[in-house]
Design a protein around this motif. Structure first.
Motif, mmCIF file in Angstrom:
data_model
loop_
_atom_site.group_PDB
_atom_site.id
_atom_site.type_symbol
_atom_site.label_atom_id
_atom_site.label_comp_id
_atom_site.label_asym_id
_atom_site.label_seq_id
_atom_site.Cartn_x
_atom_site.Cartn_y
_atom_site.Cartn_z
ATOM 1 N N VAL A 13 0.845 -1.196 0.000
ATOM 2 C CA VAL A 13 0.000 0.000 0.000
ATOM 3 C C VAL A 13 0.881 1.247 0.000
ATOM 4 N N ARG A 14 1.915 1.250 0.840
ATOM 5 C CA ARG A 14 2.822 2.400 0.879
ATOM 6 C C ARG A 14 3.500 2.602 -0.481
ATOM 7 N N ALA A 15 3.938 1.490 -1.096
ATOM 8 C CA ALA A 15 4.607 1.594 -2.388
ATOM 9 C C ALA A 15 3.655 2.109 -3.466
ATOM 10 N N GLY A 16 2.404 1.643 -3.432
ATOM 11 C CA GLY A 16 1.421 2.080 -4.420
ATOM 12 C C GLY A 16 1.110 3.565 -4.289
ATOM 13 N N LEU A 17 0.968 4.027 -3.043
ATOM 14 C CA LEU A 17 0.699 5.446 -2.817
ATOM 15 C C LEU A 17 1.897 6.300 -3.232
ATOM 16 N N ARG A 18 3.092 5.835 -2.878
ATOM 17 C CA ARG A 18 4.299 6.576 -3.245
ATOM 18 C C ARG A 18 4.390 6.727 -4.768
ATOM 19 N N GLN A 19 4.124 5.623 -5.487
ATOM 20 C CA GLN A 19 4.177 5.652 -6.950
ATOM 21 C C GLN A 19 3.117 6.603 -7.520
ATOM 22 N N PHE A 20 1.928 6.565 -6.947
ATOM 23 C CA PHE A 20 0.845 7.422 -7.425
ATOM 24 C C PHE A 20 1.179 8.900 -7.204
ATOM 25 N N PHE A 21 1.711 9.214 -6.028
ATOM 26 C CA PHE A 21 2.042 10.609 -5.727
ATOM 27 C C PHE A 21 3.194 11.116 -6.594
ATOM 28 N N ILE A 78 -3.429 15.696 9.324
ATOM 29 C CA ILE A 78 -3.535 14.229 9.430
ATOM 30 C C ILE A 78 -4.759 13.769 8.660
ATOM 31 N N LEU A 79 -4.506 13.049 7.574
ATOM 32 C CA LEU A 79 -5.587 12.489 6.760
ATOM 33 C C LEU A 79 -5.668 10.992 7.040
ATOM 34 N N ILE A 80 -6.774 10.553 7.604
ATOM 35 C CA ILE A 80 -6.970 9.135 7.876
ATOM 36 C C ILE A 80 -7.449 8.445 6.594
ATOM 37 N N LEU A 81 -6.741 7.384 6.197
ATOM 38 C CA LEU A 81 -7.137 6.571 5.043
ATOM 39 C C LEU A 81 -7.348 5.151 5.562
ATOM 40 N N SER A 82 -8.612 4.779 5.724
ATOM 41 C CA SER A 82 -8.938 3.545 6.442
ATOM 42 C C SER A 82 -9.858 2.636 5.646
ATOM 43 N N GLY A 83 -9.819 1.359 5.987
ATOM 44 C CA GLY A 83 -10.734 0.400 5.377
ATOM 45 C C GLY A 83 -12.120 0.446 5.994
ATOM 46 N N TYR A 84 -12.259 1.136 7.133
ATOM 47 C CA TYR A 84 -13.564 1.232 7.793
ATOM 48 C C TYR A 84 -14.405 2.330 7.144
ATOM 49 N N GLN A 96 -11.433 14.359 17.272
ATOM 50 C CA GLN A 96 -10.201 14.145 18.041
ATOM 51 C C GLN A 96 -8.966 14.729 17.362
ATOM 52 N N GLY A 97 -9.159 15.423 16.244
ATOM 53 C CA GLY A 97 -8.026 16.141 15.670
ATOM 54 C C GLY A 97 -7.598 15.748 14.275
ATOM 55 N N ALA A 98 -8.232 14.734 13.684
ATOM 56 C CA ALA A 98 -7.890 14.389 12.296
ATOM 57 C C ALA A 98 -8.356 15.515 11.366
ATOM 58 N N SER A 99 -7.606 15.753 10.302
ATOM 59 C CA SER A 99 -7.946 16.821 9.349
ATOM 60 C C SER A 99 -8.922 16.344 8.284
ATOM 61 N N GLY A 100 -9.055 15.030 8.149
ATOM 62 C CA GLY A 100 -9.966 14.467 7.162
ATOM 63 C C GLY A 100 -9.990 12.958 7.278
ATOM 64 N N TYR A 101 -10.983 12.329 6.662
ATOM 65 C CA TYR A 101 -11.155 10.873 6.739
ATOM 66 C C TYR A 101 -11.640 10.374 5.389
ATOM 67 N N LEU A 102 -10.908 9.415 4.825
ATOM 68 C CA LEU A 102 -11.319 8.795 3.567
ATOM 69 C C LEU A 102 -11.294 7.279 3.706
ATOM 70 N N ASN A 103 -12.238 6.630 3.057
ATOM 71 C CA ASN A 103 -12.235 5.174 2.977
ATOM 72 C C ASN A 103 -11.290 4.744 1.870
ATOM 73 N N LYS A 104 -10.626 3.611 2.047
ATOM 74 C CA LYS A 104 -9.641 3.141 1.070
ATOM 75 C C LYS A 104 -10.253 2.815 -0.294
ATOM 76 N N GLU A 110 -9.221 11.597 -5.220
ATOM 77 C CA GLU A 110 -9.776 12.278 -4.054
ATOM 78 C C GLU A 110 -8.734 12.393 -2.946
ATOM 79 N N ILE A 111 -7.829 11.416 -2.860
ATOM 80 C CA ILE A 111 -6.759 11.484 -1.858
ATOM 81 C C ILE A 111 -5.878 12.702 -2.137
#
Length: 210
Positions: A13-21, A78-84, A96-104, A110-111
């Motif tokens: 997941v980290r590698a995929g995001l890094r490549q996309f960015f 802090i952008l939460i990217l979660s499966g929930y 609680q202080g997150a700047s945003g929340y996105l589902n995976k 959109e990310i």
């Protein structure tokens, strides 16, 4: 240039995001972490504008790390990217202080949009989270029981629901066992529940744990 940190326990997941960015000239990944504890170290040692963080990770979760990161680096977005799904966690984490929340499952574009918004100092609120906010304002009596909990009570609640002992929780949150027991008593009263198995059932029913 927006400096990004990626926190996820899956290397792919980290590698995929890094490549996309890498395809976006205004984004640069400056560090990675595999759990909440590493995320705290990353923020402490690296200049980051936006931290993209998963919630469910072994060891220290994103939820556990959120408050500490907020305390140590209040200017980091802090952008939460979660499966929930958003409806299960977004409201609590944004409070609680997150700047945003996105589902995976969101569109990758959109990310990028969220990161750019947060880097400007704004919160990123999706239409579905905005709808949840509106519903809460209109129907305060219908707020889910877990959203009545304080930040620390919510942390303890999730750990108890997953079957962790008071000793385990005390160690992971740097608290005494007595303090953990106090939080447990408080959250049980607020949620009108009687046992740890009730907590587990509630968390499963509301899809707060797997």
């Amino acid at each position: 240039m927006i400096k990004i940190g990626i926190v996820d326990d899956h290397a792919i997941v980290r590698a995929g995001l890094r490549q996309f960015f890498a395809d976006h000239v205004d984004l640069r990944v400056v560090g990675e972490a595999a759990n909440g504890r590493e995320a705290i170290d990353l923020v402490r040692n690296t200049e980051i504008d936006v931290l993209l963080m998963d919630l469910s990770m072994p060891g220290q979760s994103g939820l556990d790390a959120l408050a500490m990161i907020r305390a140590k680096a209040p200017d980091v977005g802090i952008l939460i990217l979660s499966g929930y799904p958003e409806e299960h966690y977004a409201m609590t984490l944004i409070r609680q202080g997150a700047s945003g929340y996105l589902n995976k499952e969101c569109d990758p574009a959109e990310i990028v949009n969220a990161i750019r918004t947060i880097a400007l100092g704004h919160r990123y609120i999706t239409p579905s989270v905005a709808e949840l906010l509106a519903q809460q304002l209109n129907r305060k009596e219908d707020v889910p029981a877990h959203e009545l909990l304080s930040e620390r009570e919510f942390q303890v609640f999730l750990k108890l629901a997953k079957g962790e002992t008071a000793g385990d929780i005390a160690k992971s949150l740097s608290l005494s066992v007595k303090t953990v027991s106090t939080y447990r008593t408080r959250l049980m009263e607020k949620m009108n529940l009687a046992s740890n198995s009730d907590l587990t059932y509630y968390a499963l029913k509301n899809k707060l744990i797997d």
